[in-house]
Design a protein around this motif. Structure first.
Motif, PDB file in Angstrom:
ATOM      1  N   ASN A  91       1.170  -1.184   0.003  1.00  0.00           N
ATOM      2  CA  ASN A  91       0.234   0.458   0.154  1.00  0.00           C
ATOM      3  C   ASN A  91       0.636   1.083  -0.389  1.00  0.00           C
ATOM      4  O   ASN A  91       0.579   2.249  -0.655  1.00  0.00           O
ATOM      5  N   ASP A  92       1.940   1.526   0.849  1.00  0.00           N
ATOM      6  CA  ASP A  92       2.766   2.405   0.623  1.00  0.00           C
ATOM      7  C   ASP A  92       3.547   2.532  -0.664  1.00  0.00           C
ATOM      8  O   ASP A  92       3.149   3.714  -1.126  1.00  0.00           O
ATOM      9  N   GLU A  93       3.600   1.432  -1.302  1.00  0.00           N
ATOM     10  CA  GLU A  93       4.576   1.371  -2.648  1.00  0.00           C
ATOM     11  C   GLU A  93       3.286   2.127  -3.677  1.00  0.00           C
ATOM     12  O   GLU A  93       3.195   2.725  -4.299  1.00  0.00           O
ATOM     13  N   LYS A  94       2.279   1.898  -3.491  1.00  0.00           N
ATOM     14  CA  LYS A  94       1.256   2.029  -4.583  1.00  0.00           C
ATOM     15  C   LYS A  94       0.693   3.775  -3.759  1.00  0.00           C
ATOM     16  O   LYS A  94       0.722   5.153  -4.947  1.00  0.00           O
ATOM     17  N   ILE A  95       0.787   4.125  -2.760  1.00  0.00           N
ATOM     18  CA  ILE A  95       0.805   5.605  -2.796  1.00  0.00           C
ATOM     19  C   ILE A  95       1.513   6.244  -3.048  1.00  0.00           C
ATOM     20  O   ILE A  95       1.632   7.632  -3.753  1.00  0.00           O
ATOM     21  N   SER A  96       2.965   6.220  -3.284  1.00  0.00           N
ATOM     22  CA  SER A  96       3.401   6.662  -3.824  1.00  0.00           C
ATOM     23  C   SER A  96       3.870   6.838  -5.187  1.00  0.00           C
ATOM     24  O   SER A  96       4.063   7.712  -6.121  1.00  0.00           O
ATOM     25  N   ALA A  97       3.512   5.867  -5.608  1.00  0.00           N
ATOM     26  CA  ALA A  97       3.306   5.396  -7.249  1.00  0.00           C
ATOM     27  C   ALA A  97       2.625   6.561  -7.993  1.00  0.00           C
ATOM     28  O   ALA A  97       2.610   7.429  -8.610  1.00  0.00           O
ATOM     29  N   ILE A  98       1.250   6.755  -7.099  1.00  0.00           N
ATOM     30  CA  ILE A  98       0.562   7.526  -7.512  1.00  0.00           C
ATOM     31  C   ILE A  98       1.055   8.990  -7.404  1.00  0.00           C
ATOM     32  O   ILE A  98       0.037  10.244  -8.349  1.00  0.00           O
ATOM     33  N   GLY A  99       1.494   9.446  -5.695  1.00  0.00           N
ATOM     34  CA  GLY A  99       2.093  10.462  -6.195  1.00  0.00           C
ATOM     35  C   GLY A  99       3.058  10.609  -7.053  1.00  0.00           C
ATOM     36  O   GLY A  99       3.434  11.768  -7.835  1.00  0.00           O
ATOM     37  N   PHE A 100       3.841   9.770  -7.495  1.00  0.00           N
ATOM     38  CA  PHE A 100       4.792  10.271  -9.223  1.00  0.00           C
ATOM     39  C   PHE A 100       3.675  10.188  -9.729  1.00  0.00           C
ATOM     40  O   PHE A 100       4.400  11.055 -10.730  1.00  0.00           O
ATOM     41  N   TYR A 101       3.180   9.130 -10.211  1.00  0.00           N
ATOM     42  CA  TYR A 101       1.881   9.628 -11.636  1.00  0.00           C
ATOM     43  C   TYR A 101       1.915  11.405 -11.257  1.00  0.00           C
ATOM     44  O   TYR A 101       1.271  11.838 -12.747  1.00  0.00           O
TER      45      TYR A 101
END
Length: 179
Positions: A74-84
């Motif tokens: 979940n932490d990785e997906k949160i960061s990926a959304i921010g990056f996107y």
């Protein structure tokens, strides 16, 4: 019913709202996983102490592994959304608003990452994650090994659990460094 045209900007803003909604939900879920982990650890330790059965501590590593991996994903997906949002959606919307020179879309997405204390916060968070999801189950295994009157099967199981927890610890460190 009159037909309404949807602009590219409207679609991009709708996508932004959608991914930010997912990000908010994932943040709430991720943060609650630490509390769940603390509650499970307390319950297992209390049950182990009451029953005076060190083998019950073998329940902690699998639970911490599942909760820790879920937290990490979940932490990785949160960061990926921010990056996107920063690197894909933002520039697309900025291009649509080209008539406004120097216009930065979603400035907070980049601004909050420029804090001088961000690196220390990330390091502290990594230590907390390692403690909650890795050190606690490893400590439970050590207590089991020291106090347990265990069969070979339980000792073998505990060694596999220790290897799995070490693998999770490596992933926690790797993801923290990647961030």
């Amino acid at each position: 019913m009159p037909e309404q045209d949807v602009t590219v900007g409207q679609l991009l803003l709708a996508e932004y709202e959608s991914v930010k909604s997912e990000q908010r939900a994932r943040i709430g879920f991720r943060d609650n996983l630490l509390y769940v982990t603390l509650a499970v650890v307390a319950a297992v330790i209390a049950a182990t102490a009451q029953a005076e059965q060190p083998s019950m501590l073998l329940a902690l590593p699998p639970v911490c592994l599942v909760l820790g991996w879920t937290y990490l994903v979940n932490d990785e997906k949160i960061s990926a959304i921010g990056f996107y949002v920063r690197d894909d959606l933002g520039p697309k919307l900025a291009e649509l608003a080209a008539h406004s020179p120097g216009f930065a879309t979603f400035g907070w997405e980049a601004y909050h990452r420029s804090d001088t204390r961000r690196r220390s916060r990330k390091t502290i968070q990594m230590v907390i994650d390692l403690t909650a999801f890795c050190a606690v189950p490893l400590a439970a295994l050590v207590v089991f090994w020291v106090n347990g009157d265990a069969t070979r099967l339980l000792v073998a199981l505990s060694v596999l659990e220790a290897l799995a927890v070490a693998g999770l610890a490596a992933q926690v460190v790797w993801y923290a460094k990647a961030a």
